[in-house]
Write a protein that holds these residues in place. Structure first.
Motif, PDB file in Angstrom:
ATOM      1  N   SER A  90       0.672  -1.160  -0.045  1.00 54.71           N
ATOM      2  CA  SER A  90       0.030   0.131  -0.025  1.00 54.71           C
ATOM      3  C   SER A  90       1.326   1.345   0.375  1.00 54.71           C
ATOM      4  N   GLN A  92      -0.080   3.684   1.148  1.00 53.96           N
ATOM      5  CA  GLN A  92      -0.247   4.592   2.428  1.00 53.96           C
ATOM      6  C   GLN A  92       0.848   4.440   3.815  1.00 53.96           C
ATOM      7  N   LYS A 118      -6.044  -0.204   0.688  1.00 56.30           N
ATOM      8  CA  LYS A 118      -6.846  -0.295   1.489  1.00 56.30           C
ATOM      9  C   LYS A 118      -7.279   1.198   1.507  1.00 56.30           C
ATOM     10  N   TRP A 134      -2.453   4.698  -8.349  1.00 59.39           N
ATOM     11  CA  TRP A 134      -2.153   4.616  -6.911  1.00 59.39           C
ATOM     12  C   TRP A 134      -1.400   5.788  -5.997  1.00 59.39           C
ATOM     13  N   LYS A 185     -18.009   5.086  -9.491  1.00 59.66           N
ATOM     14  CA  LYS A 185     -16.616   5.330  -8.180  1.00 59.66           C
ATOM     15  C   LYS A 185     -15.503   5.166  -9.457  1.00 59.66           C
ATOM     16  N   ILE A 189     -10.659   8.734  -1.839  1.00 58.33           N
ATOM     17  CA  ILE A 189      -9.688   8.854  -1.030  1.00 58.33           C
ATOM     18  C   ILE A 189      -9.899   8.685   0.811  1.00 58.33           C
ATOM     19  N   LEU A 190      -8.764   7.950   0.467  1.00 57.95           N
ATOM     20  CA  LEU A 190      -8.241   8.509   2.487  1.00 57.95           C
ATOM     21  C   LEU A 190      -7.048   8.951   2.656  1.00 57.95           C
TER      22      LEU A 190
HETATM   23  P1  BTX Z   1     -13.630   3.028   0.831  1.00 58.89           P
HETATM   24  O1  BTX Z   1     -13.907   2.620   2.159  1.00 58.89           O
HETATM   25  O2  BTX Z   1     -15.309   4.512   0.852  1.00 58.89           O
HETATM   26  O3  BTX Z   1     -14.127   2.490  -0.222  1.00 58.89           O
HETATM   27  C1  BTX Z   1     -14.037   0.465  -0.194  1.00 58.89           C
HETATM   28  C2  BTX Z   1     -14.895   0.699  -1.127  1.00 58.89           C
HETATM   29  O4  BTX Z   1     -14.975   0.602  -2.366  1.00 58.89           O
HETATM   30  C3  BTX Z   1     -14.951  -1.649  -1.083  1.00 58.89           C
HETATM   31  O5  BTX Z   1     -15.464  -1.777  -0.447  1.00 58.89           O
HETATM   32  C4  BTX Z   1     -15.222  -1.493  -2.325  1.00 58.89           C
HETATM   33  O6  BTX Z   1     -16.879  -1.611  -2.708  1.00 58.89           O
HETATM   34  C5  BTX Z   1     -14.933   0.192  -3.327  1.00 58.89           C
HETATM   35  N1  BTX Z   1     -13.895  -0.270  -4.189  1.00 58.89           N
HETATM   36  C6  BTX Z   1     -12.050  -0.957  -4.437  1.00 58.89           C
HETATM   37  N2  BTX Z   1     -11.874  -0.757  -4.393  1.00 58.89           N
HETATM   38  C7  BTX Z   1     -12.688  -0.031  -5.581  1.00 58.89           C
HETATM   39  C8  BTX Z   1     -12.217   1.024  -7.055  1.00 58.89           C
HETATM   40  N3  BTX Z   1     -10.760   0.762  -7.455  1.00 58.89           N
HETATM   41  N4  BTX Z   1     -13.244   1.485  -8.012  1.00 58.89           N
HETATM   42  C9  BTX Z   1     -13.926   1.341  -7.220  1.00 58.89           C
HETATM   43  N5  BTX Z   1     -14.881   0.908  -5.740  1.00 58.89           N
HETATM   44  C10 BTX Z   1     -13.607   0.197  -5.679  1.00 58.89           C
HETATM   45  C11 BTX Z   1     -11.958   4.465  -0.595  1.00 58.89           C
HETATM   46  O7  BTX Z   1     -11.685   3.855   0.595  1.00 58.89           O
HETATM   47  C12 BTX Z   1     -10.812   4.978  -0.033  1.00 58.89           C
HETATM   48  C13 BTX Z   1      -9.453   4.126  -1.338  1.00 58.89           C
HETATM   49  C14 BTX Z   1      -7.913   5.385  -1.383  1.00 58.89           C
HETATM   50  C15 BTX Z   1      -7.692   4.143  -2.355  1.00 58.89           C
HETATM   51  C16 BTX Z   1      -5.770   4.316  -2.024  1.00 58.89           C
HETATM   52  S1  BTX Z   1      -5.147   3.869  -3.369  1.00 58.89           S
HETATM   53  C17 BTX Z   1      -3.496   4.709  -3.251  1.00 58.89           C
HETATM   54  C18 BTX Z   1      -3.863   5.103  -1.234  1.00 58.89           C
HETATM   55  N6  BTX Z   1      -2.899   3.276  -0.818  1.00 58.89           N
HETATM   56  C19 BTX Z   1      -3.891   2.816  -0.028  1.00 58.89           C
HETATM   57  O8  BTX Z   1      -3.847   1.440   0.474  1.00 58.89           O
HETATM   58  N7  BTX Z   1      -5.177   3.570  -0.624  1.00 58.89           N
HETATM   59  C20 BTX Z   1      -4.904   4.668  -0.859  1.00 58.89           C
END
Ligand code: BTX
Length: 320
Positions: A90, A92, A118, A134, A185, A189-190
């Motif tokens: 990750s 993060q 995550k 990412w 979606k 954003i996290l």
């Molecule tokens: P969230 O908890 O609001 O959304 C997660 C949910 O979104 C999952 O349970 C699933 O239903 C859905 N999901 C999973 N992957 C995807 C995807 N690729 N596209 C659309 N929907 C999806 C949102 O969390 C925050 C995500 C942050 C991700 C970034 S990537 C860079 C950084 N590193 C890391 O590990 N996380 C952040």
């Protein structure tokens, strides 16, 4: 079978080959074709997928590199340091480690693939190799820790403006951290923070943006989309990253010098949650009602059916 898919793609260099055509030629299902394409990508083949057109083996136009990202960042940008990895668990975690080791504000960690991406509350973020952006931004703002959630909203504005300028796609923001196109979606954003009782030490902002995906695993296909699926063409991810960093830089500097009040109207201009009947679920419980808006702190104001207004700091929301 994977080799046969590759051979067909090679024979059709520089043209798109539809999934249907490949599945007919090789006598297998389209899902099987997609799995082989994914496996080939994992081996480093650069294959783009465009809805209604199919697959194409390309040269390195859509590969990502630290140098390519760095060369596109504007002078005087906040982000001067790009840390690039082919594959990480990750971004993060990598960014948090760097921040703990003393790396300052303005470093961005980018990966081509995350094996343990995550989401919020322990959820998983699907981070296919070669398909998305990412990345995690390291920030060390001198702000009260209660204000950190405002940075999630600021990031949503930055990504929205950047994607609109690169692709023309109309994005909407679903409070607090989802960016949607046509109700699906596109980006999550996290925001993760380390803080003393009164001051923030570091804020790591993770951005997961679906860019060149041609499709998604079954469990996401109904809810997720990509820029490629929506615009019908692939995008250069380094260009997308640079556009996001450039937007983020000026919004962040504006925020630090003038507060959230200038960011708020930009956020509201793209918000779909406001003025709607919603259900907000958080660890504190479930509240149902009417989303009045956000206050000057970025907190969601939710009026329940008895007319009482609740301040929601963090929750998942659903439209009724
Ligand atoms: P969230 O908890 O609001 O959304 C997660 C949910 O979104 C999952 O349970 C699933 O239903 C859905 N999901 C999973 N992957 C995807 C995807 N690729 N596209 C659309 N929907 C999806 C949102 O969390 C925050 C995500 C942050 C991700 C970034 S990537 C860079 C950084 N590193 C890391 O590990 N996380 C952040």
């Amino acid at each position: 079978m994977k080799g046969k898919v590759l051979k067909l793609l090679r024979q059709n260099d520089n043209t798109f080959l539809s999934g249907e055509k490949i599945s007919n030629e090789l006598n297998c299902s389209r899902t099987a074709v997609w799995k082989h394409i994914k496996a080939l990508r994992n081996e480093g083949y650069d294959i783009i997928a465009v809805q209604n057109k199919g697959y194409q083996l390309t040269k390195s136009a859509y590969l990502l590199s630290e140098h390519d990202i760095y060369s596109r960042i504007k002078k005087n940008d906040l982000f001067e340091n790009v840390v690039y990895h082919n594959s990480v668990t990750s971004t993060q975690t990598v960014a948090q480690q760097l921040a703990n080791e003393g790396v300052g504000e303005g470093t961005v960690v980018v990966a081509d693939e995350q094996t343990g991406g995550k989401g919020r509350l322990g959820r998983v973020w699907d981070s296919e190799k070669g398909a998305g952006v990412w990345m995690s931004l390291i920030l060390k703002p001198q702000i009260d820790f209660r204000k950190a959630p405002q940075l999630t909203l600021l990031t949503a504005v930055a990504v929205t403006r950047a994607i609109e300028s690169v692709s023309g796609l109309p994005l909407s923001i679903k409070w607090p951290n989802d960016l949607l196109v046509n109700g699906k979606k596109l980006c999550g954003i996290l925001t993760e923070m380390q803080a003393d009782p009164d001051r923030v030490q570091s804020v790591i902002i993770g951005i997961g943006l679906n860019v060149n995906h041609g499709g998604f695993p079954d469990d996401l296909s109904e809810i997720a989309t990509s820029m490629n699926i929506e615009a019908g063409k692939p995008f250069n991810r380094a260009e997308v990253i640079a556009a996001i960093l450039n937007e983020f830089s000026w919004l962040y500097r504006t925020y630090l010098s003038q507060g959230f009040s200038l960011i708020k109207p930009l956020w509201e201009a793209h918000a779909v949650s406001i003025g709607k009947k919603i259900v907000a679920r958080s660890t504190a419980g479930t509240t149902e009602g009417y989303a009045l808006g956000i206050d000057d702190e970025g907190v969601l104001l939710l009026q329940d059916n008895q007319g009482e207004t609740h301040r929601i700091y963090s929750a998942d929301i659903e439209f009724k």
